[in-house]
Design an enzyme around this catalytic site. Structure first.
Site, PDB file in Angstrom:
ATOM      1  N   ILE A  59       0.873  -1.165   0.000  1.00 40.77           N
ATOM      2  CA  ILE A  59       0.000   0.000   0.000  1.00 40.77           C
ATOM      3  C   ILE A  59       0.916   1.222   0.000  1.00 40.77           C
ATOM      4  CG2 ILE A  59      -1.901  -1.168   1.167  1.00 40.77           C
ATOM      5  CD1 ILE A  59      -1.193   0.283   3.724  1.00 40.77           C
ATOM      6  N   ASP A  60       0.393   2.353  -0.432  1.00 41.92           N
ATOM      7  CA  ASP A  60       1.218   3.550  -0.600  1.00 41.92           C
ATOM      8  C   ASP A  60       1.861   3.974   0.718  1.00 41.92           C
ATOM      9  OD1 ASP A  60       0.435   3.561  -3.223  1.00 41.92           O
ATOM     10  OD2 ASP A  60      -1.092   5.104  -2.971  1.00 41.92           O
TER      11      ASP A  60
END
Length: 484
Positions: A264-265
């Site tokens: 995930i970012d």
């Protein structure tokens, strides 16, 4: 120690590089908080002089005394140096150096001598995964100096390459493939190319986290982490040390480090599954490919979003901001997400945004926000962020996409792939418009945005696996003492 003179007949100190500005000096050095690293030694805070050739931040500074000559050529001296860790308080401008060994060398000594960097600093760069090698140098970029181009041609001349046993049976492309240097004492054959990320991307948030408290679940096969924002799951290209997998592994006292299964970012928080075994990695990757892993997100948006499926197509280019179009374009990735519900909530209070370092981004109306529950149907990089911005409801704090949404709100024709984009007279004109758009936007947030990987679940061998993250940052209670 004097800096060696650059000579094309000797070591080729720099194959090609862009000019860079020296980093500002910082007033202090921090001690290491990692038990697996060498203990750092505090440097007196009296008088500091930073070397313009090194990334020193919180690590490398030259200490002067009353007996020091202020006229001494500091650029030619190694500064007194402790270690890269724990972390400077800020990132410095990227600096990447490209080197070629002209004779058999030891990696650490060669880099230290060629770039006038302290040997310990070079050792830390290698530990961070910030140094790469290839048996054969890649083609120099267009801005390379003519002298460097000549050197490239010299070391890649066919008669020279034929004499190198290490590349026999390989194509030039195969020999140009890069690998990480893993040991300062690694042997470099004459002609070996090196890429040195002198200023690796840093993640200071790692040192502020109680990592055990972020562990949602642990089994014999995997760990579920409630990933904090402003951290990287598996590190970055030039920094594999300051990552969730490394710090979580240490916190749990694991003999073998955890492995990533998905991403995930950096600016997002929430559920991430980390594997304890290669077997589970393989199983989980298979479940993702078969779309058997369900991910639910909470997104704090600037406007209401109607429930239902949102479909876009994303340009297949690894560059932010990711461009999306409602119209199908050949070769572009399908992006789909389902808005399950959307409710109006208060805009985060100034105290909350200050504690979590949320970027204001200049959104004009900040009376209310909207919390959306999203079922991510396809998993592309920045997908939720890009799709929400494309429909005019960007995520709170998302500087990479909110500025574009603001611009499109003021002038709907300006986004080359927006709903009301202009009709361009040629592909060249549209390409220029796309480049202009990308150049104006895409600044990645330094801290947190309103996006949480809230829930993750999958079925395997008749067993249901379900895990949920904690309360998102915008709903957390914050007190004045949290500012200090």
């Amino acid at each position: 120690m004097p800096k060696p003179a650059a000579s094309l007949a000797s070591l080729l100190p720099q194959l090609w590089h862009r000019p860079f500005s020296p980093p500002p000096r910082l007033p202090r050095v921090l001690s290491s908080s990692s038990s697996s690293l060498l203990t750092t030694r505090h440097i007196p805070r009296s008088r500091f002089r930073s070397s313009p050739t090194t990334h020193l931040g919180a690590a490398a500074t030259a200490v002067t005394t009353a007996a020091d000559s202020l006229e001494a050529p500091t650029a030619n001296l190694y500064p007194l140096y402790d270690r890269l860790l724990p972390c400077p308080s800020q990132d410095f401008p990227p600096r990447i150096e490209h080197l070629v060994a002209r004779k058999d060398e030891v990696a650490g000594d060669f880099i230290s001598r060629s770039l006038s960097l302290p040997p310990l600093y070079v050792a830390d760069l290698i530990k961070f995964g910030a140094v790469y090698y290839a048996l054969v140098a890649p083609q120099p970029p267009p801005y390379a100096d003519p002298a460097h181009v000549r050197i490239f041609r010299e070391v890649t001349e066919p008669s020279i390459l034929r004499r190198r046993a290490s590349i026999k049976g390989k194509t030039v492309r195969e020999a140009q493939k890069t690998f990480r240097v893993t040991d300062p004492s690694q042997h470099l054959e004459a002609g070996t190319y090196l890429r040195v990320h002198v200023h690796p991307k840093r993640f200071p948030r790692n040192y502020e986290i109680d990592w055990k408290s972020r562990v949602v679940a642990t089994t014999d096969s995997y760990v579920v982490l409630n990933k904090p924002a402003a951290t990287a799951v598996g590190g970055s290209t030039d920094n594999i040390e300051e990552s969730c997998v490394v710090f979580t592994s240490r916190a749990l006292g694991l003999e073998s480090p955890l492995m990533t299964t998905h991403q995930i970012d950096n600016c997002s928080e929430g559920c991430v599954v980390l594997s304890k075994t290669k077997e589970f990695c393989s199983v989980f990757h298979g479940l993702i490919r078969e779309r058997q892993v369900k991910k639910l997100y909470l997104a704090l948006t600037t406007g209401p979003v109607s429930p239902g499926i949102i479909t876009h197509y994303m340009r297949p280019l690894n560059r932010a901001p990711r461009l999306v179009s409602e119209d199908h374009i050949g070769g572009w990735y399908l992006c789909q997400m389902e808005i399950l519900e959307c409710k109006k909530v208060p805009w985060p209070k100034p105290l909350i945004t200050k504690v979590h370092k949320v970027d204001n981004c200049g959104w004009p109306k900040q009376e209310a926000a909207y919390e959306c529950k999203i079922n991510l149907m396809t998993g592309k990089t920045h997908q939720i962020r890009a799709q929400l911005a494309a429909i005019g409801t960007p995520i709170v704090g998302d500087s990479a996409y909110m500025t574009g949404a603001i611009a499109a709100k003021a002038n709907p024709c300006i986004n080359p792939y927006g709903r009301e984009s202009l009709n361009y007279s040629s592909e060249e004109e549209k390409a220029a418009a796309v480049e202009a758009w990308v150049a104006c936007h895409g600044k990645e947030p330094k801290s947190v945005i309103g996006l949480q990987a809230s829930e993750i679940s999958w079925d395997y061998e008749g067993e249901r696996h379900y895990h949920k993250a904690g309360v998102p940052w915008w709903r957390q209670d914050v007190v004045e003492s949290d500012l200090f």
